[in-house]
Design an enzyme around this catalytic site. Structure first.
Site, mmCIF file in Angstrom:
data_model
loop_
_atom_site.group_PDB
_atom_site.id
_atom_site.type_symbol
_atom_site.label_atom_id
_atom_site.label_comp_id
_atom_site.label_asym_id
_atom_site.label_seq_id
_atom_site.Cartn_x
_atom_site.Cartn_y
_atom_site.Cartn_z
ATOM 1 N N LYS A 53 0.815 -1.227 0.000
ATOM 2 C CA LYS A 53 0.000 0.000 0.000
ATOM 3 C C LYS A 53 0.843 1.269 0.000
ATOM 4 O O LYS A 53 0.386 2.324 -0.447
ATOM 5 C CB LYS A 53 -0.898 0.019 1.241
ATOM 6 N N SER A 78 -9.002 1.650 8.102
ATOM 7 C CA SER A 78 -8.425 1.290 9.399
ATOM 8 C C SER A 78 -7.255 0.349 9.181
ATOM 9 O O SER A 78 -6.682 -0.177 10.114
ATOM 10 C CB SER A 78 -9.474 0.615 10.273
ATOM 11 N N LYS A 272 10.315 -18.662 6.960
ATOM 12 C CA LYS A 272 10.702 -17.830 8.111
ATOM 13 C C LYS A 272 10.421 -16.354 7.877
ATOM 14 O O LYS A 272 11.166 -15.476 8.329
ATOM 15 C CB LYS A 272 12.185 -18.023 8.467
#
Lengths: 314, 314
Positions: A53, A78, A272
């Site tokens: 984003k 949010s 990982k």
């Protein structure tokens, strides 16, 4: 409706390059063996604010006129877009106003406040969010930067696959997750603009399959109150993202919740790296459609890595 | 007692290079700002089997004579070393016997079995483990590959900092975690062999501080029944690792449990990589000693990323 082209995305990349991370493309021999194909993960979980984003938000901020910059930006979100816009604005000396539902998680409020944005709280309804946003626009003259229904945001999101293809050009497929369709719009414009023979695939949770239904039925059909672990993909396509996806995307596949969770765990355990559930959707459709992807070279956009560790699904 | 030199470690590196991953060195602007220094994380969580242990195990297996290879290897361990030896042996057509306590976690049993090793279970006491191991050695003629009290294993572990300094030579400090001292022995031999002016620091949990006590008192003093979240650091130094550490290490600092947990969370949240608690110890001592590390360039060995996601400390 003005649809972005590969030229727009290349221009966006030149514009945002000094501000973003050129994220790595990772592979895992073990996952390749498990799924009988070659997987190339474009890791936007390592992007600033932990999600792709930041690319779109930065491109939107840098595309403002000096006068618009002076008046600031506003959005209602949010999630990752709020943090991304807050940081992109701060890095460019622009004021950001973020409208958030009053029941947003404290950790998200803190993140946005930490990037220096001004938060306005509202009731947790779409109507309240839109009204509050409009009010701020009228009062301050701030420019709305919508999370996905925005030309400049889409061009920014498309730069992730531009970098992916720059590093790994001989792909058979590129897969990206589909929520509101900003990333998918940018990705498909970018990939098809570089090489039409690469198949571009959207990955959507079965439980929030508005893009799949819109794409297959030919009519834009928003989701009604969807529930999925992939909380970044709850939003529905807009007219703009639907038009781009209809033009450029070859196929949309849906993934079951248990596949998404299993693939999220697989990537955590084996690679990982921390990815959010929405990002696991791209591997989940590979898992669910082995006949489509067997022995293929596949680029997968890992959209982000912002996870609440107290609410893991495994 | 024969102590390894930088030449031994360079030879180990040439030997194991085709089998291991050259792991990345990562940085985080945010963590640098938070701790007022420049941190360079050598990420052995991305190593095969998810831990630096694969380096030492591979060097031990490749250093066997043809006759020894034919007879196989044996070790007692329920942790990363067991999986590392199992895989290193399989990759070289050598049989591995692993002695594990019968109460070892199912996930660890599965991992070792998945790498094709033969597991012999025993009662969960050190005596039972050592007796069972001796029995297997007598029966099969297998060579014991101790997790850390072994020259070749130590040389293998030292290759991680060899790679770190190859990429980033102008460091003020290199910090590695201390458990049995294999990694610390290899790291300190390697770093001091390349550049004596780099300070080499051991990071140990306060709750398992045998190396700190041995180092400061001048007498090898094993831990008695230590308890720490850093479960890879419960073991105590051997005569061999104590001798090397005494010669090469500049300082050992201890870290409180809450620092270890906080630093583990910080690395997960900010760097989006999965590290095990033992690895967080290296950042925890930076956090606890700001006056020592301020404005310094610090290499930190991230030892591994094998975590039980159902038992997170946050």
């Amino acid at each position: 409706m003005l649809l972005p082209t590969i030229t727009d995305i290349r221009e966006a990349h030149s514009r945002i390059k000094p501000y973003i991370h050129w994220t790595p493309v990772l592979s895992s021999q073990l996952l390749n063996e498990l799924f009988n194909c070659s997987l190339f993960f474009k890791c936007e979980n390592f992007q600033k604010v932990g999600a792709f984003k930041f690319r779109g938000a930065t491109n939107a901020v840098l595309s403002l006129t000096p006068e618009e910059k002076r008046r600031g930006v506003v959005t209602h979100s949010s999630g990752n877009h709020a943090a991304a816009l807050a940081l992109a604005a701060r890095m460019n000396g622009v004021k950001a106003n973020i409208v958030m539902p009053e029941n947003a998680p404290v950790v998200k409020k803190k993140a946005v406040a930490g990037y220096g944005a001004e938060i306005t709280f509202c009731k947790p309804t779409l109507q309240a969010r839109e009204e509050t946003t409009r009010m701020i626009m009228e009062k301050t003259g701030a420019t709305l930067v919508h999370p996905y229904d925005n030309f400049n945001v889409i061009c920014g999101q498309g730069t992730a696959s531009l970098e992916l293809l720059d590093e790994k050009s001989d792909l058979d497929f590129v897969i990206a997750p589909v929520g509101g369709g900003g990333l998918m719009s940018g990705t498909s414009t970018s990939v098809k603009g570089i090489n039409k023979s690469i198949r571009v695939i959207g990955a959507e949770p079965l439980n929030a399959n508005d893009a799949f239904i819109s794409f297959t039925s030919g009519t834009l059909t928003p989701s009604v109150n969807p529930h999925t672990i992939a909380d970044g993909l709850l939003t529905s396509l807009s007219e703009l993202t639907y038009s781009i996806i209809k033009n450029n995307v070859d196929e949309i596949y849906t993934a079951k919740e248990e596949s998404i969770i299993e693939c999220m765990l697989l990537i955590w355990e084996r690679m990982k790296i921390i990815i959010e559930p929405s990002s696991a959707t791209v591997l989940a459709i590979v898992r669910e459609n082995p006949e489509v992807f067997r022995n293929k070279k596949i680029g997968l956009i890992i959209s982000g890595g912002n996870v609440d560790f107290r609410k893991l699904p495994f």
